[in-house]
Motif scaffolding. Structure first.
Motif, short mmCIF file in Angstrom:
data_model
loop_
_atom_site.label_atom_id
_atom_site.label_comp_id
_atom_site.label_asym_id
_atom_site.label_seq_id
_atom_site.Cartn_x
_atom_site.Cartn_y
_atom_site.Cartn_z
N VAL A 1 0.35 -1.63 -0.19
CA VAL A 1 0.22 0.28 -0.02
C VAL A 1 0.72 1.46 -0.21
N GLY A 2 0.32 2.38 -0.70
CA GLY A 2 1.46 3.46 -0.50
C GLY A 2 1.50 4.59 0.58
N LEU A 3 0.82 5.84 0.41
CA LEU A 3 0.87 6.22 1.79
C LEU A 3 -1.03 5.73 2.34
N ALA A 4 -1.00 6.29 3.37
CA ALA A 4 -1.78 5.58 4.47
C ALA A 4 -1.99 4.61 4.85
N GLN A 5 -0.75 3.67 4.77
CA GLN A 5 -0.60 2.47 4.92
C GLN A 5 -1.20 1.97 6.46
N ASP A 6 -1.42 2.48 7.22
CA ASP A 6 -2.13 2.72 8.42
C ASP A 6 -3.88 2.35 8.82
N PHE A 7 -4.23 3.51 7.81
CA PHE A 7 -5.41 3.31 7.71
C PHE A 7 -6.32 2.24 6.66
N GLU A 8 -5.54 2.18 6.35
CA GLU A 8 -5.58 0.23 5.28
C GLU A 8 -5.80 -0.39 6.45
N LEU A 9 -5.20 -0.62 7.43
CA LEU A 9 -4.44 -1.64 8.33
C LEU A 9 -6.11 -1.26 9.26
N LEU A 10 -6.43 -0.25 9.76
CA LEU A 10 -7.27 -0.07 10.54
C LEU A 10 -8.67 0.07 9.99
N THR A 11 -8.85 -0.50 8.65
CA THR A 11 -10.03 -0.99 8.51
C THR A 11 -10.41 -2.55 7.82
N ARG A 12 -9.45 -3.16 8.30
CA ARG A 12 -9.07 -4.59 7.92
C ARG A 12 -9.61 -5.23 9.67
N ILE A 13 -9.46 -4.13 10.53
CA ILE A 13 -9.40 -4.70 12.52
C ILE A 13 -10.55 -4.55 12.67
N ALA A 14 -11.12 -2.96 11.88
CA ALA A 14 -11.91 -1.84 13.02
C ALA A 14 -13.27 -3.20 12.06
N ARG A 15 -12.94 -4.11 11.05
CA ARG A 15 -13.97 -5.56 10.31
C ARG A 15 -14.51 -6.36 12.11
N THR A 16 -13.81 -6.49 12.50
CA THR A 16 -13.71 -7.43 13.89
C THR A 16 -13.65 -7.05 15.18
N SER A 17 -14.31 -5.79 15.37
CA SER A 17 -13.69 -5.40 16.42
C SER A 17 -13.98 -3.50 16.61
N ASP A 18 -14.96 -2.96 17.28
CA ASP A 18 -14.75 -0.78 17.41
C ASP A 18 -13.16 -1.11 17.79
N LEU A 19 -13.06 0.60 17.16
CA LEU A 19 -11.86 1.23 17.64
C LEU A 19 -12.43 2.16 18.76
N TYR A 20 -11.57 1.77 19.89
CA TYR A 20 -12.42 2.76 21.03
C TYR A 20 -10.95 3.73 21.33
N CYS A 21 -11.52 5.10 21.49
CA CYS A 21 -10.75 6.26 21.89
C CYS A 21 -11.52 6.31 23.44
N HIS A 22 -9.86 5.71 24.22
CA HIS A 22 -10.12 6.44 25.19
C HIS A 22 -10.00 8.20 26.56
N GLY A 23 -9.62 8.67 24.70
CA GLY A 23 -9.82 10.55 25.39
C GLY A 23 -8.63 10.71 25.85
N ARG A 24 -7.43 10.34 26.50
CA ARG A 24 -6.53 10.59 27.20
C ARG A 24 -5.26 10.67 26.06
N LEU A 25 -4.69 12.47 26.24
CA LEU A 25 -3.72 12.54 26.01
C LEU A 25 -1.94 11.76 25.79
N VAL A 26 -1.84 11.23 24.94
CA VAL A 26 -0.88 10.31 24.77
C VAL A 26 0.31 10.70 23.68
N ALA A 27 0.58 11.17 23.00
CA ALA A 27 1.48 12.31 22.24
C ALA A 27 1.24 13.21 21.84
#
Length: 309
Positions: free
Chosen positions: A180-206
């Motif tokens: 995958v060209g750019l946005a490889q991380d987004f492409e991975l998330l589309t696969r992971i999100a099919r089996t489990s929602d992505l959860y934002c805990h909201g705390r500052l981390v980076a």
């Protein structure tokens, strides 16, 4: 008090691997490594994958005895992340880009997030935007919420530096795709999100750094890559009518989002005499008219408004 993922006896504390892909990052690497070494959570390992750097990156990394260094010929950030994942021993994996830095309690915040959503494959938190000197430019608001895969297609997805993954789920999803060209991380998330929602805990981390050399400034390439990823992903949706509706909404969203910045890329490329990339940006702007023109006009008006105030 509720028991967190990191509480209890030492034997119960899960191991976390911080994986740092690195290519010619000598300007910022020491900050990234210091932020990894300085985590308040103790049971971590740090793996730096040097992706064929030709600057002082390796020398800087070896000044940190807590860091395991793996070297490979230049193969790109996805291959470097996968290489780090292969040698990792942690139950959880966090990917820190070599030009970013973690909050001191980032690992603990993520583990608390997994305690809040035990079924999640990935959790993420908030980020601050910093400049190349480390000065804070803005803090992005990240609200506590779960993102199902349908919503992911039309939202600003979290970057690896602000995220933590369950290692076994990441391996099962197929890891990062080097093709995958750019946005490889987004492409991975589309696969992971099919089996489990992505959860934002909201705390500052980076802290996410903006600087002239980063790939996110390649606006036209990012847009075309995002649209291709979305189209390929939607081929797996059985309901073709739903897939068509999602495609229309996602394309409209990302064309507007990237379209507002295309004129700036065109000017920047022309000034640098990067004719091929200037032509590519111009081609994308024309291809997706009138939406790109509308978005660019709104962005230009907003900038004038901010200057006036």
């Amino acid at each position: 008090m509720a028991k967190t993922a990191a509480s209890g006896a030492s034997a119960e504390r899960p191991r976390v691997t911080i994986i740092i892909p690195c290519f010619n990052a000598e300007l910022y690497l020491a900050e990234a490594l210091s932020s990894a070494v300085g985590q308040t959570y103790g049971n971590i390992e740090i793996v730096l994958v040097d992706d064929g750097s030709t600057d002082r990156s390796l020398e800087i990394a070896r000044d940190f005895p807590q860091v395991r260094v793996v070297s490979q010929p230049n193969a790109g950030s996805s291959a470097a992340r996968n290489a780090g994942l292969e040698v990792s021993e942690g139950e959880f994996a966090l990917f820190l880009d070599a030009d970013d830095r973690l909050a001191a309690d980032a690992v603990q915040s993520h583990l608390d997030g997994f305690s809040e959503r035990p079924g999640a494959s990935m959790v993420y938190g908030g980020v601050r935007i910093i400049d190349r000197f480390g000065n804070v430019l803005e803090q992005l608001p990240w609200e506590v919420k779960s993102i199902p895969w349908r919503d992911l297609l039309c939202v600003l997805a979290p970057v690896p530096t602000q995220s933590m993954f369950r290692r076994d789920r990441l391996m099962a999803a197929g890891r990062f795709d080097p093709n995958v060209g750019l946005a490889q991380d987004f492409e991975l998330l589309t696969r992971i999100a099919r089996t489990s929602d992505l959860y934002c805990h909201g705390r500052l981390v980076a802290d996410y750094r903006r600087h002239p050399a980063q790939a996110t400034l390649r606006v036209a390439e990012s847009l075309l890559s995002m649209l291709s990823i979305i189209d390929n992903f939607l081929l797996t949706v059985p309901d073709k009518a739903e897939a068509a509706a999602l495609r229309k909404a996602a394309h409209a969203h990302w064309i507007s989002f990237y379209g507002q910045y295309l004129p700036y890329e065109i000017v920047r490329r022309l000034r640098a005499r990067e004719w091929a990339r200037a032509a590519k940006a111009m081609g994308a702007f024309i291809r997706f008219l009138p939406r790109t023109a509308v978005a660019a006009s709104q962005e230009f008006g907003d900038r004038l408004g901010r200057l006036a105030n």
